[in-house]
Design a protein around this motif. Structure first.
Motif, PDB file in Angstrom:
ATOM      1  N   CYS A  61      39.609  24.842   9.386  1.00 26.00           N
ATOM      2  CA  CYS A  61      38.500  24.922   9.940  1.00 26.00           C
ATOM      3  C   CYS A  61      37.828  23.340  10.786  1.00 26.00           C
ATOM      4  CB  CYS A  61      37.211  25.210   8.925  1.00 26.00           C
ATOM      5  SG  CYS A  61      35.432  25.344   9.648  1.00 26.00           S
ATOM      6  N   SER A  62      38.291  23.265  11.776  1.00 27.68           N
ATOM      7  CA  SER A  62      38.038  21.897  12.569  1.00 27.68           C
ATOM      8  C   SER A  62      38.190  22.260  13.856  1.00 27.68           C
ATOM      9  CB  SER A  62      38.910  20.900  12.055  1.00 27.68           C
ATOM     10  OG  SER A  62      40.306  21.196  12.649  1.00 27.68           O
ATOM     11  N   ALA A  63      37.614  21.280  14.681  1.00 31.57           N
ATOM     12  CA  ALA A  63      37.342  21.564  16.067  1.00 31.57           C
ATOM     13  C   ALA A  63      38.789  21.441  16.718  1.00 31.57           C
ATOM     14  CB  ALA A  63      36.684  20.349  16.595  1.00 31.57           C
ATOM     15  N   THR A  64      39.856  20.776  15.930  1.00 34.50           N
ATOM     16  CA  THR A  64      41.226  20.940  16.389  1.00 34.50           C
ATOM     17  C   THR A  64      41.958  22.079  15.952  1.00 34.50           C
ATOM     18  OG1 THR A  64      41.357  18.326  15.854  1.00 34.50           O
ATOM     19  CG2 THR A  64      43.413  19.441  16.134  1.00 34.50           C
ATOM     20  N   TYR A  65      41.742  22.630  14.792  1.00 37.89           N
ATOM     21  CA  TYR A  65      42.603  23.936  14.289  1.00 37.89           C
ATOM     22  C   TYR A  65      41.718  25.179  14.350  1.00 37.89           C
ATOM     23  CZ  TYR A  65      46.037  19.987  13.230  1.00 37.89           C
ATOM     24  OH  TYR A  65      46.898  19.117  13.457  1.00 37.89           O
ATOM     25  N   ALA A  66      40.631  25.086  14.445  1.00 36.40           N
ATOM     26  CA  ALA A  66      39.941  26.464  14.472  1.00 36.40           C
ATOM     27  C   ALA A  66      40.534  27.372  15.334  1.00 36.40           C
ATOM     28  CB  ALA A  66      38.612  26.139  14.632  1.00 36.40           C
ATOM     29  N   TYR A  67      41.277  27.114  16.191  1.00 38.05           N
ATOM     30  CA  TYR A  67      42.014  28.196  17.362  1.00 38.05           C
ATOM     31  C   TYR A  67      43.032  28.936  16.263  1.00 38.05           C
ATOM     32  CZ  TYR A  67      46.057  25.602  17.885  1.00 38.05           C
ATOM     33  OH  TYR A  67      47.488  24.767  17.633  1.00 38.05           O
ATOM     34  N   VAL A  68      43.489  28.087  15.456  1.00 39.56           N
ATOM     35  CA  VAL A  68      44.627  28.663  14.615  1.00 39.56           C
ATOM     36  C   VAL A  68      44.055  30.044  13.627  1.00 39.56           C
ATOM     37  CG1 VAL A  68      46.385  28.544  13.067  1.00 39.56           C
ATOM     38  CG2 VAL A  68      45.854  26.794  14.640  1.00 39.56           C
ATOM     39  N   LEU A  69      42.816  29.670  12.976  1.00 38.16           N
ATOM     40  CA  LEU A  69      42.173  30.719  12.467  1.00 38.16           C
ATOM     41  C   LEU A  69      41.633  31.747  13.113  1.00 38.16           C
ATOM     42  CD1 LEU A  69      39.738  28.824   9.965  1.00 38.16           C
ATOM     43  CD2 LEU A  69      41.860  29.652   9.262  1.00 38.16           C
ATOM     44  N   PHE A  70      41.393  31.371  14.413  1.00 39.88           N
ATOM     45  CA  PHE A  70      40.515  32.820  15.175  1.00 39.88           C
ATOM     46  C   PHE A  70      41.812  33.533  16.316  1.00 39.88           C
ATOM     47  CE2 PHE A  70      37.090  31.150  13.645  1.00 39.88           C
ATOM     48  CZ  PHE A  70      36.448  30.141  14.064  1.00 39.88           C
ATOM     49  N   ARG A  71      42.927  33.190  15.967  1.00 35.09           N
ATOM     50  CA  ARG A  71      43.968  33.821  16.792  1.00 35.09           C
ATOM     51  C   ARG A  71      44.070  35.280  16.186  1.00 35.09           C
ATOM     52  NH1 ARG A  71      49.528  30.382  17.224  1.00 35.09           N
ATOM     53  NH2 ARG A  71      49.103  30.620  15.047  1.00 35.09           N
ATOM     54  N   ARG A  72      44.279  36.214  16.920  1.00 38.69           N
ATOM     55  CA  ARG A  72      44.517  37.443  16.565  1.00 38.69           C
ATOM     56  C   ARG A  72      45.683  37.796  15.685  1.00 38.69           C
ATOM     57  NH1 ARG A  72      45.231  41.895  21.098  1.00 38.69           N
ATOM     58  NH2 ARG A  72      46.888  40.724  21.402  1.00 38.69           N
ATOM     59  N   GLU A  73      46.630  36.900  15.890  1.00 30.63           N
ATOM     60  CA  GLU A  73      47.884  36.981  15.149  1.00 30.63           C
ATOM     61  C   GLU A  73      48.126  36.461  13.697  1.00 30.63           C
ATOM     62  OE1 GLU A  73      48.219  37.173  19.149  1.00 30.63           O
ATOM     63  OE2 GLU A  73      47.519  35.780  18.281  1.00 30.63           O
ATOM     64  N   TYR A  74      46.721  35.491  13.493  1.00 32.96           N
ATOM     65  CA  TYR A  74      46.829  34.803  12.343  1.00 32.96           C
ATOM     66  C   TYR A  74      46.371  35.750  11.258  1.00 32.96           C
ATOM     67  CZ  TYR A  74      46.073  30.983   8.941  1.00 32.96           C
ATOM     68  OH  TYR A  74      46.175  30.163   7.843  1.00 32.96           O
ATOM     69  N   GLY A  75      47.005  35.682   9.940  1.00 30.98           N
ATOM     70  CA  GLY A  75      46.704  36.492   8.977  1.00 30.98           C
ATOM     71  C   GLY A  75      45.804  35.638   7.976  1.00 30.98           C
ATOM     72  N   MET A  76      44.430  35.934   8.047  1.00 27.61           N
ATOM     73  CA  MET A  76      43.532  35.183   7.048  1.00 27.61           C
ATOM     74  C   MET A  76      43.751  36.141   5.887  1.00 27.61           C
ATOM     75  SD  MET A  76      41.375  33.417   8.670  1.00 27.61           S
ATOM     76  CE  MET A  76      40.085  33.311   7.762  1.00 27.61           C
ATOM     77  N   ASP A  77      43.672  35.365   4.621  1.00 33.29           N
ATOM     78  CA  ASP A  77      44.090  35.817   3.071  1.00 33.29           C
ATOM     79  C   ASP A  77      42.989  36.887   2.770  1.00 33.29           C
ATOM     80  OD1 ASP A  77      44.834  32.409   2.576  1.00 33.29           O
ATOM     81  OD2 ASP A  77      46.358  34.168   2.751  1.00 33.29           O
ATOM     82  N   VAL A  78      41.918  36.691   3.114  1.00 33.52           N
ATOM     83  CA  VAL A  78      40.890  37.830   2.478  1.00 33.52           C
ATOM     84  C   VAL A  78      39.964  38.042   3.712  1.00 33.52           C
ATOM     85  CG1 VAL A  78      39.402  38.424   0.819  1.00 33.52           C
ATOM     86  CG2 VAL A  78      40.981  36.703   0.226  1.00 33.52           C
ATOM     87  N   TRP A  79      39.809  39.446   3.582  1.00 29.94           N
ATOM     88  CA  TRP A  79      38.658  39.954   4.659  1.00 29.94           C
ATOM     89  C   TRP A  79      37.611  40.790   3.994  1.00 29.94           C
ATOM     90  CZ3 TRP A  79      38.215  39.133   9.873  1.00 29.94           C
ATOM     91  CH2 TRP A  79      39.298  38.621  10.404  1.00 29.94           C
ATOM     92  N   GLY A  80      36.318  40.610   4.347  1.00 34.18           N
ATOM     93  CA  GLY A  80      35.423  41.753   4.186  1.00 34.18           C
ATOM     94  C   GLY A  80      35.368  42.860   5.078  1.00 34.18           C
ATOM     95  N   LYS A  81      34.513  43.760   4.643  1.00 39.23           N
ATOM     96  CA  LYS A  81      34.519  45.014   5.279  1.00 39.23           C
ATOM     97  C   LYS A  81      33.441  45.081   6.660  1.00 39.23           C
ATOM     98  CE  LYS A  81      36.049  47.863   1.362  1.00 39.23           C
ATOM     99  NZ  LYS A  81      36.068  48.967   0.748  1.00 39.23           N
ATOM    100  N   GLY A  82      32.758  44.085   6.392  1.00 44.08           N
ATOM    101  CA  GLY A  82      31.882  43.959   7.735  1.00 44.08           C
ATOM    102  C   GLY A  82      30.326  44.343   7.693  1.00 44.08           C
ATOM    103  N   THR A  83      29.631  43.991   8.323  1.00 41.56           N
ATOM    104  CA  THR A  83      28.228  44.383   8.580  1.00 41.56           C
ATOM    105  C   THR A  83      27.987  44.623   9.999  1.00 41.56           C
ATOM    106  OG1 THR A  83      25.899  44.092   7.673  1.00 41.56           O
ATOM    107  CG2 THR A  83      27.429  42.123   8.403  1.00 41.56           C
ATOM    108  N   LEU A  84      27.214  45.550  10.297  1.00 38.81           N
ATOM    109  CA  LEU A  84      26.855  45.733  11.615  1.00 38.81           C
ATOM    110  C   LEU A  84      25.460  45.201  12.129  1.00 38.81           C
ATOM    111  CD1 LEU A  84      27.148  47.357  14.236  1.00 38.81           C
ATOM    112  CD2 LEU A  84      25.976  49.177  13.444  1.00 38.81           C
ATOM    113  N   VAL A  85      25.587  44.448  13.311  1.00 43.96           N
ATOM    114  CA  VAL A  85      24.469  43.672  13.875  1.00 43.96           C
ATOM    115  C   VAL A  85      24.045  44.457  15.130  1.00 43.96           C
ATOM    116  CG1 VAL A  85      23.445  41.629  14.920  1.00 43.96           C
ATOM    117  CG2 VAL A  85      24.631  41.612  12.694  1.00 43.96           C
ATOM    118  N   THR A  86      22.904  44.769  15.308  1.00 45.04           N
ATOM    119  CA  THR A  86      22.541  45.622  16.847  1.00 45.04           C
ATOM    120  C   THR A  86      21.479  44.786  17.230  1.00 45.04           C
ATOM    121  OG1 THR A  86      23.213  47.550  15.967  1.00 45.04           O
ATOM    122  CG2 THR A  86      21.881  47.719  17.930  1.00 45.04           C
ATOM    123  N   VAL A  87      21.323  44.238  18.644  1.00 41.60           N
ATOM    124  CA  VAL A  87      20.432  43.509  19.066  1.00 41.60           C
ATOM    125  C   VAL A  87      19.938  44.287  20.191  1.00 41.60           C
ATOM    126  CG1 VAL A  87      19.552  41.449  20.104  1.00 41.60           C
ATOM    127  CG2 VAL A  87      21.528  41.292  18.415  1.00 41.60           C
TER     128      VAL A  87
END
Length: 133
Positions: free
Chosen positions: A105-131
């Motif tokens: 989590c930094s300006a240099t490496y956040a792209y790694v976390l955000f890549r579709r192929e990267y496997g985060m260790d834990v995920w939540g199930k999500g919450t819907l936001v409608t604007v």
């Protein structure tokens, strides 16, 4: 059980605000990078923000910079995403996720976390936001 649970989503008008919560259980999140992602209908998942308590860093994607704020409450083992000046384009399911490599989590490496192929260790199930416009 290791899990993340999001809450706080809902329907809001353009220009409004919402605060999303991400509650962690089964682990202490302050050794992790906690990231918020969102996925709008028909679009790919987008990483929008992260926080690392241990590294003392936060990061925001350009799409939310200046409008969203991420912060944590160590006592509650929770991370929050304060969203302001919401636009219809912010409509999506919002997910929080945790990764053991907190320094990503930094300006240099956040792209790694955000890549579709990267496997985060834990995920939540999500919450819907409608604007609404």
């Amino acid at each position: 059980e290791v899990q993340l649970v999001e809450s706080g989503g809902g329907l809001v008008q353009t220009g409004g605000s919402l605060r999303l919560s991400c509650a962690a259980s089964g682990f202490t999140f302050d050794d992790y990078a906690i990231a918020w992602f969102r996925q709008a209908p028909g679009k790919e998942r987008e990483g929008i923000s992260c926080i690392s308590t241990s590294a003392g860093t936060t990061y925001y994607a350009d799409s939310v910079k200046g409008r969203f704020t991420i912060f944590s409450d160590d006592a509650k083992n929770a991370v929050y995403l304060q969203m302001s000046d919401l636009e219809p384009e912010d409509t999506a399911v919002y997910y929080c996720a945790a990764d053991r490599i907190s320094t990503y989590c930094s300006a240099t490496y956040a792209y790694v976390l955000f890549r579709r192929e990267y496997g985060m260790d834990v995920w939540g199930k999500g919450t819907l936001v409608t604007v609404s416009s």
